[in-house]
Motif scaffolding. Structure first.
Motif, PDB file in Angstrom:
ATOM      1  N   LYS A 188       7.746  -5.619  -2.870  1.00  0.00           N
ATOM      2  CA  LYS A 188       6.813  -4.635  -3.353  1.00  0.00           C
ATOM      3  C   LYS A 188       6.762  -3.430  -2.543  1.00  0.00           C
ATOM      4  N   LEU A 189       6.580  -2.355  -3.210  1.00  0.00           N
ATOM      5  CA  LEU A 189       6.264  -1.174  -2.732  1.00  0.00           C
ATOM      6  C   LEU A 189       4.882  -0.983  -2.329  1.00  0.00           C
ATOM      7  N   ARG A 190       4.404  -0.706  -1.138  1.00  0.00           N
ATOM      8  CA  ARG A 190       2.960  -0.765  -0.844  1.00  0.00           C
ATOM      9  C   ARG A 190       2.460   0.619  -0.938  1.00  0.00           C
ATOM     10  N   ILE A 191       1.708   0.825  -1.528  1.00  0.00           N
ATOM     11  CA  ILE A 191       1.037   2.184  -1.776  1.00  0.00           C
ATOM     12  C   ILE A 191      -0.378   2.221  -1.623  1.00  0.00           C
ATOM     13  N   ALA A 192      -0.804   3.174  -0.746  1.00  0.00           N
ATOM     14  CA  ALA A 192      -2.096   3.224  -0.235  1.00  0.00           C
ATOM     15  C   ALA A 192      -2.829   4.467  -1.269  1.00  0.00           C
ATOM     16  N   ILE A 193      -3.775   4.271  -1.889  1.00  0.00           N
ATOM     17  CA  ILE A 193      -4.549   5.283  -2.517  1.00  0.00           C
ATOM     18  C   ILE A 193      -6.008   5.675  -2.093  1.00  0.00           C
ATOM     19  N   ALA A 194      -6.266   6.915  -2.088  1.00  0.00           N
ATOM     20  CA  ALA A 194      -7.592   7.268  -1.421  1.00  0.00           C
ATOM     21  C   ALA A 194      -8.095   8.584  -2.267  1.00  0.00           C
ATOM     22  N   SER A 195      -9.375   8.803  -2.419  1.00  0.00           N
ATOM     23  CA  SER A 195      -9.982   9.880  -3.014  1.00  0.00           C
ATOM     24  C   SER A 195     -10.506  10.618  -1.777  1.00  0.00           C
ATOM     25  N   THR A 196     -10.609  12.006  -1.877  1.00  0.00           N
ATOM     26  CA  THR A 196     -11.220  12.656  -0.904  1.00  0.00           C
ATOM     27  C   THR A 196     -12.350  13.618  -1.528  1.00  0.00           C
ATOM     28  N   GLY A 197     -13.199  14.205  -0.888  1.00  0.00           N
ATOM     29  CA  GLY A 197     -14.232  15.288  -1.678  1.00  0.00           C
ATOM     30  C   GLY A 197     -15.771  14.628  -1.381  1.00  0.00           C
ATOM     31  N   SER A 215     -12.906   9.124 -10.610  1.00  0.00           N
ATOM     32  CA  SER A 215     -12.373   8.645 -11.590  1.00  0.00           C
ATOM     33  C   SER A 215     -10.667   8.539 -11.395  1.00  0.00           C
ATOM     34  N   ASN A 216     -10.401   9.218 -10.265  1.00  0.00           N
ATOM     35  CA  ASN A 216      -9.170   9.477  -9.928  1.00  0.00           C
ATOM     36  C   ASN A 216      -8.507   8.162  -9.316  1.00  0.00           C
ATOM     37  N   ARG A 217      -9.101   7.716  -8.437  1.00  0.00           N
ATOM     38  CA  ARG A 217      -8.654   6.469  -7.825  1.00  0.00           C
ATOM     39  C   ARG A 217      -8.321   5.469  -8.853  1.00  0.00           C
ATOM     40  N   TYR A 218      -9.092   5.319  -9.957  1.00  0.00           N
ATOM     41  CA  TYR A 218      -9.054   4.024 -11.009  1.00  0.00           C
ATOM     42  C   TYR A 218      -7.770   4.563 -11.714  1.00  0.00           C
ATOM     43  N   SER A 219      -7.848   5.912 -12.265  1.00  0.00           N
ATOM     44  CA  SER A 219      -6.566   5.877 -13.161  1.00  0.00           C
ATOM     45  C   SER A 219      -5.295   5.736 -12.422  1.00  0.00           C
ATOM     46  N   LEU A 220      -5.244   6.035 -11.107  1.00  0.00           N
ATOM     47  CA  LEU A 220      -4.056   5.995 -10.403  1.00  0.00           C
ATOM     48  C   LEU A 220      -3.897   4.566 -10.141  1.00  0.00           C
ATOM     49  N   TRP A 221      -4.815   3.802  -9.987  1.00  0.00           N
ATOM     50  CA  TRP A 221      -4.933   2.283  -9.633  1.00  0.00           C
ATOM     51  C   TRP A 221      -4.072   1.412 -10.823  1.00  0.00           C
ATOM     52  N   ASP A 228       5.999  -4.415  -9.408  1.00  0.00           N
ATOM     53  CA  ASP A 228       6.769  -4.112  -8.025  1.00  0.00           C
ATOM     54  C   ASP A 228       6.042  -3.458  -7.100  1.00  0.00           C
ATOM     55  N   ILE A 229       4.747  -3.205  -7.242  1.00  0.00           N
ATOM     56  CA  ILE A 229       3.658  -2.352  -6.436  1.00  0.00           C
ATOM     57  C   ILE A 229       2.617  -3.042  -6.005  1.00  0.00           C
ATOM     58  N   GLU A 230       2.403  -2.981  -4.676  1.00  0.00           N
ATOM     59  CA  GLU A 230       1.134  -3.355  -4.204  1.00  0.00           C
ATOM     60  C   GLU A 230      -0.039  -2.415  -3.914  1.00  0.00           C
ATOM     61  N   VAL A 231      -1.067  -2.162  -4.342  1.00  0.00           N
ATOM     62  CA  VAL A 231      -1.981  -1.269  -4.114  1.00  0.00           C
ATOM     63  C   VAL A 231      -2.878  -1.405  -3.222  1.00  0.00           C
ATOM     64  N   ILE A 232      -3.167  -0.501  -2.110  1.00  0.00           N
ATOM     65  CA  ILE A 232      -3.836  -0.552  -1.093  1.00  0.00           C
ATOM     66  C   ILE A 232      -4.895   0.420  -1.107  1.00  0.00           C
ATOM     67  N   ASN A 233      -6.413  -0.019  -1.410  1.00  0.00           N
ATOM     68  CA  ASN A 233      -7.369   0.639  -1.807  1.00  0.00           C
ATOM     69  C   ASN A 233      -8.269   1.464  -0.463  1.00  0.00           C
ATOM     70  N   LEU A 234      -7.849   2.657  -0.255  1.00  0.00           N
ATOM     71  CA  LEU A 234      -8.571   3.131   0.901  1.00  0.00           C
ATOM     72  C   LEU A 234      -9.896   3.807   0.534  1.00  0.00           C
ATOM     73  N   GLY A 235     -10.325   3.679  -0.570  1.00  0.00           N
ATOM     74  CA  GLY A 235     -11.462   3.940  -0.991  1.00  0.00           C
ATOM     75  C   GLY A 235     -11.661   5.567  -1.020  1.00  0.00           C
ATOM     76  N   ILE A 236     -12.950   6.067  -0.730  1.00  0.00           N
ATOM     77  CA  ILE A 236     -13.312   7.499  -0.500  1.00  0.00           C
ATOM     78  C   ILE A 236     -13.197   7.831   0.729  1.00  0.00           C
ATOM     79  N   VAL A 237     -12.407   8.743   1.168  1.00  0.00           N
ATOM     80  CA  VAL A 237     -12.174   9.012   2.680  1.00  0.00           C
ATOM     81  C   VAL A 237     -13.026  10.258   2.898  1.00  0.00           C
TER      82      VAL A 237
END
Ligand code: AMP
Ligand code: MG
Length: 419
Positions: A188-197, A215-221, A228-237
């Motif tokens: 699986k491709l490991r993808i970390a997602i984060a929101s900033t602001g 909303s961005n992190r949830y639509s991306l998620w 084939d993808i594993e999402v790593i949730n970095l939350g709001i940075v």
């Protein structure tokens, strides 16, 4: 007339990258991850095959009847008129007929039953007239009809699936028909997602004055929710340069890809930009795309980094047009699903500036003649996420195109090919 908000800057500014150039640069910098794992075929749909699948035997394994009827030798078919044949026995699927037939005899046979030695033709029961222990056959039949030949689906030694194929349900059945329970697939491709602001708050918390929900992190998620993808949730940075850099550098230890949203344009509070410019391996682009102009791309440690704009529609559009193709390349997928792009007749006027690709959201349908039509979902501001939720397609207005009048044709990209 549908109003499209004007760009904040002159589109003829230097440094603006056409969409296709941006995509080419991104794909050039998206190497396949390699690395595989073994999975049961029950869990293999949507994964990318990492080995060749070769047949150790024929499928079907034996020539068999394609219908319920009467099996005979083609030599016994009447050239003209009719002929009566004696029924010498029965064959069922899973219960082959063991004896031998003499000329002028036939066999009652069911669908899937193996064809005995010497017989090559089956008459459908609906085309034969049963008379006691005999059957009357007329002259309209062809030798070899209504049989499924050994190996006609898969031949012994044939490679039926090649590495790089993203597996679809019939592939899984094909592999099962060879009796193979487990296969190697790309990990699986490991993808970390984060929101900033600093104005962005997670669901489950209460935004302070001037704040809004992420909303961005949830639509991306949701867009990344695939086998084939594993999402790593970095939350709001936290929006401080050191916090951002630190979070991304840590994520790069285990993620193949980092996707963040917000903070990539040139405002005073665009800290993602400040943080990453110091790391030196991220490019800040102005893509000639609306929505989605500010965009960051590069590497942090071993991870590929995408800094998407903050506006929710721009996030979705840049994800599908620029990020997803890169992910599929990293996964080594070589049978990319065809994303249909076809012509539709616009029902509204659209404002369009030459010099950038514009991607308004639309609703496509068919008129009384079956011709495709498209209309806009209304307000096309890049913060109007409901304009995307209402839509069933992206309308792709090419780089050089100007205003669009109702009745002109446009390219449309149905969500059915994207999601
Ligand atoms: P920025 O590119 O950081 O200036 O963000 C542009 C706008 O996008 C902000 O003013 C927010 O309204 C919106 N935005 C940024 N991040 C998010 C997010 N995670 N969820 C929803 N809206 C966002
Ligand atoms: Mg921001």
């Amino acid at each position: 007339m549908i109003k499209i908000q004007p760009a904040c800057n002159d589109i003829h500014e230097p440094g603006l990258i056409p969409l296709n150039d941006a995509l080419t640069r991104i794909l050039d910098a998206s190497p396949p991850i390699g690395g595989y794992e073994r999975v049961n075929i029950e869990n293999a749909r949507g994964r990318t095959l990492a080995e060749a699948i070769t047949a150790d035997f024929n499928v079907p394994g034996y020539t068999n009847s394609a219908v319920d009827g009467y099996a005979l030798s083609g030599a016994d078919l009447p050239a003209e008129g009719t002929r009566i044949l004696e029924i010498a026995g029965k064959a069922y699927a899973g219960e082959p007929f063991q004896g031998r037939l003499n000329p002028g005899q036939c066999l009652r046979i069911m669908t899937g039953a193996p064809m005995p030695e010497g017989l090559d033709t089956v008459i459908m029961q609906e085309h034969a007239e049963r008379r006691g222990n005999t059957v009357l056959i007329d002259g309209r039949h062809k030798p070899g009809q209504n049989v499924r030949r050994a190996g006609e689906d898969i031949r012994l030694g044939q490679t039926i699936l090649h590495p790089g194929k993203r597996l679809i349900p019939p592939d899984i059945g094909l592999i099962a028909s060879l009796g193979i329970p487990e296969i190697n697939v790309v990990r699986k491709l490991r993808i970390a997602i984060a929101s900033t602001g600093n104005e962005i708050f997670s669901i489950g918390t209460t935004p302070k004055a001037g704040g809004l929900y992420d909303s961005n992190r949830y639509s991306l998620w949701a867009a990344l929710d695939r086998p084939d993808i594993e999402v790593i949730n970095l939350g709001i940075v936290e929006d401080r340069p050191d916090a951002l850099l630190n979070a991304f550098e840590q994520a790069a230890e285990f993620a193949d890809v980092i996707v963040s949203t917000g903070g990539v344009s040139s405002g005073e509070a665009d800290y993602t930009k400040t943080a990453l410019q110091t790391s030196g391996r991220i490019g800040f682009w102005k893509v000639a795309l609306k929505p989605g102009r500010p965009f960051a791309f590069g590497r942090i440690g071993n991870a590929v980094f995408f800094g998407l704009p903050g506006n929710p529609v721009a996030v979705m559009v840049t994800f599908y047009l620029l990020v997803l193709p890169s992910l599929e390349k990293m996964l080594g997928i070589n049978n990319k699903p065809i994303v249909p792009l076809f012509r539709a007749r616009m029902l509204d006027d659209l404002r369009k500036k030459p010099g950038r690709t514009e991607v308004p959201r639309g609703i496509i349908g068919q008129d009384q003649n079956g011709e495709w039509t498209a209309r806009s979902t209304g307000n096309q501001g890049s913060g109007i996420l409901s304009s995307m939720s209402l839509a069933n397609a992206l309308i792709i207005l090419e780089h050089d195109r100007g205003n669009v009048k109702a009745g002109e044709t446009v390219w449309v990209n149905p969500f059915a090919g994207l999601f």
